[in-house]
Design a protein around this motif. Structure first.
Motif, PDB file in Angstrom:
ATOM      1  N   SER A  95     -12.765 -16.003 -35.562  1.00  0.00           N
ATOM      2  CA  SER A  95     -11.711 -16.926 -35.132  1.00  0.00           C
ATOM      3  C   SER A  95     -10.935 -17.470 -36.325  1.00  0.00           C
ATOM      4  O   SER A  95      -9.700 -17.596 -36.283  1.00  0.00           O
ATOM      5  CB  SER A  95     -12.320 -18.079 -34.329  1.00  0.00           C
ATOM      6  N   TRP A  96     -11.653 -17.802 -37.396  1.00  0.00           N
ATOM      7  CA  TRP A  96     -11.007 -18.324 -38.603  1.00  0.00           C
ATOM      8  C   TRP A  96     -10.047 -17.296 -39.196  1.00  0.00           C
ATOM      9  O   TRP A  96      -8.897 -17.611 -39.529  1.00  0.00           O
ATOM     10  CB  TRP A  96     -12.071 -18.709 -39.625  1.00  0.00           C
ATOM     11  N   CYS A  97     -10.523 -16.051 -39.314  1.00  0.00           N
ATOM     12  CA  CYS A  97      -9.706 -15.012 -39.955  1.00  0.00           C
ATOM     13  C   CYS A  97      -8.473 -14.659 -39.126  1.00  0.00           C
ATOM     14  O   CYS A  97      -7.423 -14.326 -39.680  1.00  0.00           O
ATOM     15  CB  CYS A  97     -10.547 -13.759 -40.188  1.00  0.00           C
ATOM     16  N   LEU A  98      -8.583 -14.731 -37.807  1.00  0.00           N
ATOM     17  CA  LEU A  98      -7.446 -14.393 -36.946  1.00  0.00           C
ATOM     18  C   LEU A  98      -6.425 -15.526 -36.865  1.00  0.00           C
ATOM     19  O   LEU A  98      -5.229 -15.276 -36.686  1.00  0.00           O
ATOM     20  CB  LEU A  98      -7.929 -14.053 -35.539  1.00  0.00           C
ATOM     21  N   ALA A  99      -6.871 -16.759 -37.004  1.00  0.00           N
ATOM     22  CA  ALA A  99      -5.969 -17.898 -36.811  1.00  0.00           C
ATOM     23  C   ALA A  99      -4.968 -18.072 -37.951  1.00  0.00           C
ATOM     24  O   ALA A  99      -3.848 -18.532 -37.737  1.00  0.00           O
ATOM     25  CB  ALA A  99      -6.782 -19.182 -36.626  1.00  0.00           C
ATOM     26  N   VAL A 100      -5.359 -17.734 -39.187  1.00  0.00           N
ATOM     27  CA  VAL A 100      -4.485 -17.860 -40.366  1.00  0.00           C
ATOM     28  C   VAL A 100      -3.859 -19.257 -40.406  1.00  0.00           C
ATOM     29  O   VAL A 100      -2.655 -19.416 -40.609  1.00  0.00           O
ATOM     30  CB  VAL A 100      -3.397 -16.757 -40.376  1.00  0.00           C
ATOM     31  N   GLU A 101      -4.666 -20.270 -40.204  1.00  0.00           N
ATOM     32  CA  GLU A 101      -4.145 -21.632 -40.083  1.00  0.00           C
ATOM     33  C   GLU A 101      -4.027 -22.375 -41.409  1.00  0.00           C
ATOM     34  O   GLU A 101      -3.342 -23.398 -41.475  1.00  0.00           O
ATOM     35  CB  GLU A 101      -5.036 -22.444 -39.134  1.00  0.00           C
ATOM     36  N   ASN A 102      -4.685 -21.891 -42.449  1.00  0.00           N
ATOM     37  CA  ASN A 102      -4.717 -22.661 -43.696  1.00  0.00           C
ATOM     38  C   ASN A 102      -4.052 -21.939 -44.864  1.00  0.00           C
ATOM     39  O   ASN A 102      -4.353 -22.220 -46.019  1.00  0.00           O
ATOM     40  CB  ASN A 102      -6.168 -23.006 -44.051  1.00  0.00           C
ATOM     41  N   TYR A 103      -3.164 -20.990 -44.537  1.00  0.00           N
ATOM     42  CA  TYR A 103      -2.404 -20.334 -45.602  1.00  0.00           C
ATOM     43  C   TYR A 103      -1.359 -21.321 -46.143  1.00  0.00           C
ATOM     44  O   TYR A 103      -0.749 -22.048 -45.363  1.00  0.00           O
ATOM     45  CB  TYR A 103      -1.708 -19.087 -45.048  1.00  0.00           C
ATOM     46  N   PRO A 104      -1.130 -21.409 -47.468  1.00  0.00           N
ATOM     47  CA  PRO A 104      -1.659 -20.583 -48.543  1.00  0.00           C
ATOM     48  C   PRO A 104      -2.892 -21.163 -49.260  1.00  0.00           C
ATOM     49  O   PRO A 104      -3.291 -20.636 -50.287  1.00  0.00           O
ATOM     50  CB  PRO A 104      -0.481 -20.503 -49.500  1.00  0.00           C
ATOM     51  N   GLU A 105      -3.446 -22.291 -48.747  1.00  0.00           N
ATOM     52  CA  GLU A 105      -4.676 -22.799 -49.374  1.00  0.00           C
ATOM     53  C   GLU A 105      -5.808 -21.774 -49.261  1.00  0.00           C
ATOM     54  O   GLU A 105      -6.716 -21.737 -50.078  1.00  0.00           O
ATOM     55  CB  GLU A 105      -5.102 -24.111 -48.725  1.00  0.00           C
ATOM     56  N   TRP A 106      -5.723 -20.946 -48.223  1.00  0.00           N
ATOM     57  CA  TRP A 106      -6.649 -19.821 -48.038  1.00  0.00           C
ATOM     58  C   TRP A 106      -5.831 -18.543 -47.904  1.00  0.00           C
ATOM     59  O   TRP A 106      -4.715 -18.558 -47.360  1.00  0.00           O
ATOM     60  CB  TRP A 106      -7.499 -20.010 -46.780  1.00  0.00           C
ATOM     61  N   ALA A 107      -6.398 -17.450 -48.391  1.00  0.00           N
ATOM     62  CA  ALA A 107      -5.789 -16.129 -48.217  1.00  0.00           C
ATOM     63  C   ALA A 107      -6.470 -15.427 -47.044  1.00  0.00           C
ATOM     64  O   ALA A 107      -7.668 -15.617 -46.805  1.00  0.00           O
ATOM     65  CB  ALA A 107      -5.944 -15.302 -49.489  1.00  0.00           C
ATOM     66  N   TYR A 108      -5.696 -14.598 -46.322  1.00  0.00           N
ATOM     67  CA  TYR A 108      -6.216 -13.866 -45.160  1.00  0.00           C
ATOM     68  C   TYR A 108      -5.761 -12.410 -45.272  1.00  0.00           C
ATOM     69  O   TYR A 108      -4.580 -12.152 -45.543  1.00  0.00           O
ATOM     70  CB  TYR A 108      -5.669 -14.452 -43.856  1.00  0.00           C
ATOM     71  N   TRP A 109      -6.676 -11.471 -45.028  1.00  0.00           N
ATOM     72  CA  TRP A 109      -6.268 -10.076 -45.121  1.00  0.00           C
ATOM     73  C   TRP A 109      -7.238  -9.139 -44.402  1.00  0.00           C
ATOM     74  O   TRP A 109      -8.371  -9.494 -44.087  1.00  0.00           O
ATOM     75  CB  TRP A 109      -6.104  -9.661 -46.572  1.00  0.00           C
ATOM     76  N   TRP A 110      -6.738  -7.934 -44.150  1.00  0.00           N
ATOM     77  CA  TRP A 110      -7.499  -6.823 -43.596  1.00  0.00           C
ATOM     78  C   TRP A 110      -7.574  -5.770 -44.697  1.00  0.00           C
ATOM     79  O   TRP A 110      -6.553  -5.354 -45.241  1.00  0.00           O
ATOM     80  CB  TRP A 110      -6.781  -6.281 -42.353  1.00  0.00           C
ATOM     81  N   ASP A 111      -8.813  -5.366 -45.073  1.00  0.00           N
ATOM     82  CA  ASP A 111      -8.954  -4.429 -46.193  1.00  0.00           C
ATOM     83  C   ASP A 111      -9.200  -2.991 -45.744  1.00  0.00           C
ATOM     84  O   ASP A 111      -9.558  -2.145 -46.559  1.00  0.00           O
ATOM     85  CB  ASP A 111     -10.076  -4.882 -47.129  1.00  0.00           C
ATOM     86  N   GLY A 112      -9.001  -2.719 -44.468  1.00  0.00           N
ATOM     87  CA  GLY A 112      -9.231  -1.384 -43.945  1.00  0.00           C
ATOM     88  C   GLY A 112     -10.512  -1.271 -43.151  1.00  0.00           C
ATOM     89  O   GLY A 112     -10.640  -0.402 -42.281  1.00  0.00           O
ATOM     90  N   THR A 113     -11.467  -2.163 -43.434  1.00  0.00           N
ATOM     91  CA  THR A 113     -12.734  -2.158 -42.687  1.00  0.00           C
ATOM     92  C   THR A 113     -13.136  -3.565 -42.227  1.00  0.00           C
ATOM     93  O   THR A 113     -13.880  -3.699 -41.264  1.00  0.00           O
ATOM     94  CB  THR A 113     -13.883  -1.581 -43.538  1.00  0.00           C
ATOM     95  N   SER A 114     -12.663  -4.592 -42.929  1.00  0.00           N
ATOM     96  CA  SER A 114     -13.081  -5.957 -42.629  1.00  0.00           C
ATOM     97  C   SER A 114     -11.891  -6.907 -42.606  1.00  0.00           C
ATOM     98  O   SER A 114     -10.920  -6.716 -43.341  1.00  0.00           O
ATOM     99  CB  SER A 114     -14.082  -6.460 -43.685  1.00  0.00           C
TER     100      SER A 114
END
Length: 639
Positions: A363-382
């Motif tokens: 849920s955290w990774c999909l929400a992208v609610e704290n950018y740019p204090e946090w970075a969010y990405w898909w690396d091809g597997t995770s």
């Protein structure tokens, strides 16, 4: 400290080749004064190679701990230095001081085997196969498990990255805790019990921050003095501990584990609604496959997220509903007591907690609610997320343990003697600082050559040009070279050129052998050449004629498309390059240059294939490097 480190002291009497080093005594005295101070505080010290940093930190710490009946937590960046302290440095130091203290080396949970997880791999259905080994690996594991005293998986002798490690390692996720039937024989708990009785505990940053940042609790072993060696590595370890990640493989393991399935069937037989849980598991599996299939189809090998993707958020909600349906029938597990807590129910309780944690990360990774204090990405597997700046987490993690005194030390903390950048990145405000000069006459021992390739990194033919220059320099030097390259692509190009024909020296390439074996061969073969990526900037100590040349392909600026770098640039705005990118690059270059001179008798040259080192005077790159002769050069390579 003068009596111990001076010309008539126990070090001089014990070691025939001992040299008195004023910087070593100075650092030891500062550590002692900090410990003895009633206010305590934080000492930040830069101690270059040759100072004798480890002994300068340990001697006053151990003497103070003996005098005050205090306890020390000594943190390093990784396992090799922990083992060096245990096997080499501390035995020598105890011999010098004439006394010893009980000490323990604590490794991360993942370095110990989980007995329950290991036994699950060899259940009634037969041994689980890894890499097509027909269960031989598990059979070896279980045989070793019957005789090991420490439970450290390194004892198995399997190659690094073997999937059996991940399957059998003790992990925070899925740990049954007090409900585990193997608790009394747990190797992790055994290690921490031994640590409770030790005067000195040697751990690493990953383990420390796993508790103080990852779990938000004090380190489980109390201490009065915190000593942080290799302190330039604190930020990377803190970011790793704070990061959140989730993958399809993780969800498949969670939703398809045979131990959980067996426990659910047992639950059904006992009259509980295990069938309902099993039914909802099918829905969970379908929704998870749809979600990650969509991510993989839409974003392929990689994607950085600046805002949430509505389609993925909607798919994530469906996963959340499905997981909630799985968890609802398991609510009774919270009310179990005493004899009701069977092994099967303990397994289900741990699995339920692990599902909740995995759902939180998703849920955290999909929400992208704290950018740019946090970075969010898909690396091809995770799907991954990491804090952009870790200073607050580091400071709070240290304060959570409330030590009397903190000593942080490294060979690379300052830029031209200034610690402001390191302080900003860690959030630690020293009450005392010390920046020592190298004890070696570096100007007599080394030169820095700066060679302009005449090309920019993105230009066609750049990799081939670098390979040609490296080949010429290596041949000219007769081998004895460490080559540090900024990308795996460039590493392949240079490696192919150097190994394309027979030479008078061996070429060792990163990835051809385990790292430890590569370093061993490079040390022993004095004419050899080691070609590695940026990870080889540290941990290489080859004194003498075995290393007389270090080649660095360029100023080590981070890749601009790195998700954390992108988020940091957005967070800092126009000042990002000046305040963050450039200082980090200088520190990394300083580390790489430091591989060359390890003793007073070493000689050689550092070659940097980046003309900007001297051309961009406003960057002041040379200010971060040793004050030695710098030779700007241009080379001509025949096609």
């Amino acid at each position: 400290m003068q009596a111990i480190f001076g010309p008539e002291g126990p070090f001089a009497k014990t070691f025939p080749d001992y040299e008195v080093r004023p910087g070593q005594e100075d650092l030891a005295r500062r550590v002692w004064d900090l410990c003895e101070s009633s206010e305590g505080g934080i000492l930040a010290a830069e101690a270059p190679t040759g100072i004798g940093k480890s002994f300068a930190l340990l001697v006053p710490a151990l003497l103070w701990a003996q005098k005050r009946d205090a306890r020390i937590l000594f943190l390093t960046a990784g396992i090799p230095l922990q083992e060096q302290l245990r096997d080499k440095d501390l035995p020598s130091l105890f011999r010098v001081l004439g006394f010893s203290v009980p000490f323990v080396v604590l490794k991360g949970r993942g370095r110990y085997v989980c007995r329950r997880r290991a036994f699950d791999l060899g259940g009634p259905e037969g041994f689980v196969s890894f890499n097509g080994d027909a269960g031989v690996g598990v059979e070896t594991l279980l045989h070793w498990l019957s005789r090991t005293e420490t439970g450290e998986l390194d004892e198995l002798g399997l190659p690094g990255g073997h999937p059996l490690f991940a399957a059998a390692a003790a992990q925070q996720r899925g740990c049954l805790g007090a409900r585990c039937p193997e608790r009394e024989r747990c190797f992790v708990l055994r290690a921490f019990r031994l640590a409770q009785d030790a005067r000195l505990v040697i751990a690493n940053y990953h383990l420390f921050f796993a508790y103080t940042i990852g779990l938000g609790v004090p380190f489980p072993v109390s201490f009065n003095l915190l000593v942080c060696d290799e302190a330039h590595r604190m930020t990377d370890s803190a970011r790793s501990a704070a990061s959140r990640t989730t993958s399809l493989d993780e969800w498949r393991r969670l939703l398809g584990g045979r131990a959980v399935t067996s426990a659910l069937f047992s639950l059904t037989r006992s009259g509980r609604n295990g069938e309902a849980v099993l039914g909802h598991l099918g829905t969970c599996n379908r929704e998870i496959e749809v979600l990650f299939g969509s991510i993989s189809f839409r974003y392929g090998a990689g994607k950085t997220f600046f805002t949430a993707d509505p389609q993925l958020v909607q798919a994530g909600r469906k996963v959340c509903h499905a997981v909630t349906a799985v968890l609802r029938p398991l609510a009774f597990l919270d009310d179990m007591e005493g004899d009701e807590i069977s092994e099967e129910r303990a397994t289900l309780a741990a699995w339920r907690d692990e599902l909740k944690e995995a759902l939180g990360a998703l849920s955290w990774c999909l929400a992208v609610e704290n950018y740019p204090e946090w970075a969010y990405w898909w690396d091809g597997t995770s799907l991954q997320s990491a804090p952009t700046l870790c200073s607050e987490q580091i400071r709070e993690g240290v304060e959570r343990c409330a030590p009397h005194a903190v000593v942080v030390a490294s060979a690379t903390l300052s830029l031209a003697g200034d610690l402001r950048f390191w302080r900003r990145e860690t959030g630690l405000e020293p009450t005392d600082t010390l920046v020592l000069e190298s004890p070696f006459p570096l100007r007599e021992q080394m030169e820095v050559w700066v060679i302009s390739t005449g090309m920019a990194v993105p230009d066609p033919g750049y990799d081939q040009r670098v390979a040609e220059i490296v080949e010429k320099l290596v041949e000219q030097n007769g081998g004895s070279t460490l080559v540090l390259l900024s990308s795996l692509r460039l590493l392949r190009t240079v490696g192919e050129r150097l190994t394309s024909r027979k030479r008078g020296y061996d070429i060792f390439l990163q990835g051809s052998l385990p790292r430890g074996e590569l370093l061993r061969r490079f040390r022993e073969d004095l004419a050899s050449v080691l070609v590695g990526s940026v990870s080889f900037r540290e941990g290489i100590d080859v004194p003498g004629s075995g290393l007389t040349q270090v080649i660095i392909d360029r100023i080590p600026f981070p890749h601009p498309n790195d998700p954390v770098v992108e988020a940091r640039n957005r967070l800092e705005g126009n000042s990002s390059f000046r305040d963050v990118t450039l200082p980090w690059a200088k520190l990394l270059l300083k580390q790489a240059v430091g591989r060359l001179i390890r003793t007073r008798t070493d000689r050689g040259r550092v070659v940097i294939l980046d003309g900007r080192v001297v051309e961009r005077k406003d960057w002041k790159i040379l200010d971060a490097l040793p004050r030695v002769v710098v030779r700007p050069l241009r080379v001509r390579i025949r096609s």
